[in-house]
Scaffold this motif. Structure first.
Motif, PDB file in Angstrom:
ATOM      1  N   TYR A  76       0.866  -1.181   0.000  1.00 12.25           N
ATOM      2  CA  TYR A  76       0.000   0.000   0.000  1.00 12.25           C
ATOM      3  C   TYR A  76       0.901   1.229   0.000  1.00 12.25           C
ATOM      4  N   GLY A  77       0.505   2.260  -0.753  1.00 14.51           N
ATOM      5  CA  GLY A  77       1.278   3.498  -0.760  1.00 14.51           C
ATOM      6  C   GLY A  77       0.659   4.504  -1.705  1.00 14.51           C
ATOM      7  N   ARG A  78       1.462   5.464  -2.094  1.00 12.66           N
ATOM      8  CA  ARG A  78       1.022   6.481  -3.051  1.00 12.66           C
ATOM      9  C   ARG A  78       1.964   6.487  -4.245  1.00 12.66           C
ATOM     10  N   LEU A  79       1.397   6.680  -5.442  1.00 12.79           N
ATOM     11  CA  LEU A  79       2.204   6.763  -6.664  1.00 12.79           C
ATOM     12  C   LEU A  79       2.581   8.216  -6.886  1.00 12.79           C
ATOM     13  N   ALA A  80       3.864   8.510  -6.694  1.00  5.96           N
ATOM     14  CA  ALA A  80       4.332   9.897  -6.721  1.00  5.96           C
ATOM     15  C   ALA A  80       4.083  10.563  -8.071  1.00  5.96           C
ATOM     16  N   SER A  81       4.239   9.813  -9.157  1.00  8.26           N
ATOM     17  CA  SER A  81       4.096  10.392 -10.499  1.00  8.26           C
ATOM     18  C   SER A  81       2.660  10.428 -10.983  1.00  8.26           C
TER      19      SER A  81
END
Length: 493
Positions: A76-81
């Protein structure tokens, strides 16, 4: 509403076609409508490398047929781009850490275990609906194209086993011709109920069809333009699934793709040598001169420059282009192509470029930055497709004042209005032809050249093209309505 988008690629991290553009833009547009949206993706290298604020949700205890030698994890996380979109990523090294493309090896041979690789994607989607992440579970699972086609099937199987509804499902067809077909013997790897392999399920002429699974088991179906939604209910474009689609016509919706103005807008596109808008075209003229110089074409603003940005396949109608191009060049036109694919088409365009080095330029392959410069610097963009579910390049052309020449099919018919004497002051935005034949394309190009000589009228059509609203706002509202219908919260549009 909590919505899980399930897809195999996402712009700008991994892209083989328009699916990635949709996956990259739709979450942010849905968030603007108040949707709590997350994406589920395979852990390809580019996606894992972009994931930030990473946490492990679970080690996956998948059925034997969906397991690799190394245990898979759900991250789980965030896609920076991708504007920081919240993402679940399946870290399955045996399935996704490979040299080559996401679906095939370097020699373009499909991976022999694609049914397992993308079966796992659908299985994990259903696990999230069952509460795999104890902090969040979707109310709607929205699966995209064949790669995610098993998500509604796994969801239905889980609901049957538990005896209760878990989540509603929506399935989007981006291109019905790519169906995810596998030998019947591979069905056992998928750990689905035996009766799911039948006419009322995944079976398609004795094979396993991921596409049919999505079409059959999803609560609601969408595709990427109203015209394509009608066309795939007929024999010519239905690819053998037209009967099922007619049966489900009340659950089938055509929603046009949008264009992300944060990525495609000539007024603030940092990939261009100069910016421009519908009130000031000097930047477009500079883009054209810069492009002609870069490509080794004659630098002349008075020569109409046409472009193609496309996969070189029979679907895209590019054999029509090779047949009309000599006439276009004889009349002073220039031509530039970005794309790759069919070896015979590549060879035909190379021969034309060698014969006309100051008028024809090729860039074999794909380069996102160059695509922006090519479309911005050209006067026309040709999309003569045999069929086209939605099409995005004609939308980019409209946004950049690069007038599309398109066949009246699918999303092309829904987005480009033909320029005729009676429409030039009303809705003209490009040039449209009907017959899938070189003569029909040639006639459309004649109309384009006639307008080119009347520069004030050309500019008028350019401005109207750039005024078209093809942002994601309207599409997101329509998708939200479909989600609500799938969930039983509304029953009419």
């Amino acid at each position: 509403m909590r919505v899980l988008q399930v897809c195999a690629e996402i712009f700008p991290l991994l892209k083989t076609g328009g699916l990635a553009d949709v996956a990259g833009a739709l979450p942010a547009a849905l968030a603007q409508q108040g949707v709590d949206v997350r994406v589920l993706l395979p852990g390809f290298d580019a996606i894992l490398a972009d994931l930030t604020e990473v946490a492990e949700v679970a080690t996956l205890s998948a059925p034997a047929g969906l397991q690799g030698r190394v245990a898979a994890r759900l991250l789980y996380g965030r896609l920076a781009s991708c504007a920081g979109v919240v993402a679940y990523v399946i870290d399955a090294p045996d399935f996704y850490h490979r040299q080559g493309g996401p679906y095939a090896d370097a020699a373009q041979r499909p991976w022999g275990d694609n049914h397992r690789r993308f079966g796992l994607l659908g299985w994990v989607a259903a696990q999230l609906a069952q509460g795999l992440d104890s902090y969040w579970h979707p109310e709607v699972v929205h699966a995209h194209d064949w790669h995610a086609g098993l998500a509604p099937a796994y969801l239905r199987a889980a609901e049957r086993a538990l005896g209760r509804k878990l989540a509603s499902s929506v399935y989007t067809v981006h291109n019905l011709a790519y169906q995810g077909l596998f030998p019947s013997g591979q069905f056992s790897d998928l750990a689905l109920p035996e009766d799911f392999f039948g006419v009322h399920g995944l079976e398609f002429h004795g094979r396993v069809s991921f596409m049919k699974a999505g079409l059959y088991f999803a609560d609601q179906i969408t595709t990427v333009s109203p015209s394509y939604a009608r066309e795939i209910q007929g024999g010519e474009q239905g690819c053998g699934l037209d009967g099922l689609l007619r049966d489900r016509r009340d659950q089938l919706h055509g929603i046009l793709n949008g264009v992300d103005p944060a990525v495609w807008h000539p007024g603030h596109d940092k990939l261009l040598p100069a910016r421009f808008n519908q009130g000031r075209f000097t930047g477009k003229a500079q883009c054209k001169a810069d492009l002609q110089t870069q490509l080794g074409l004659a630098v002349d603003a008075n020569l109409p420059l046409a472009c193609v940005v496309s996969r070189l396949t029979s679907q895209k109608g590019l054999h029509l282009v090779t047949q009309v191009l000599p006439s276009w060049l004889e009349r002073g036109g220039q031509f530039a192509l970005l794309g790759s694919g069919d070896a015979e088409l590549e060879a035909a365009f190379r021969a034309l470029a060698q014969k006309h080095p100051q008028a024809v330029a090729l860039h074999i392959g794909y380069d996102e930055a160059f695509a922006h410069r090519l479309i911005a610097g050209s006067d026309l963009i040709w999309v003569p497709s045999h069929y086209e579910p939605c099409g995005l390049t004609q939308l980019y052309g409209l946004a950049y004042g690069t007038l599309p020449v398109v066949r009246r099919v699918g999303g092309l018919a829904d987005t480009v209005h033909d320029t005729r004497l009676e429409t030039i002051d009303t809705d003209a935005t490009g040039f449209v032809f009907d017959d899938f034949h070189p003569a029909a394309l040639h006639h459309a190009l004649n109309k384009a050249l006639a307008l080119w000589t009347r520069r004030s009228d050309w500019r008028r059509v350019q401005r109207r093209a750039m005024q078209q609203d093809h942002t994601w706002d309207g599409a997101a509202k329509r998708y939200l309505w479909v989600y609500r219908w799938a969930a039983g919260l509304t029953s009419s549009s």
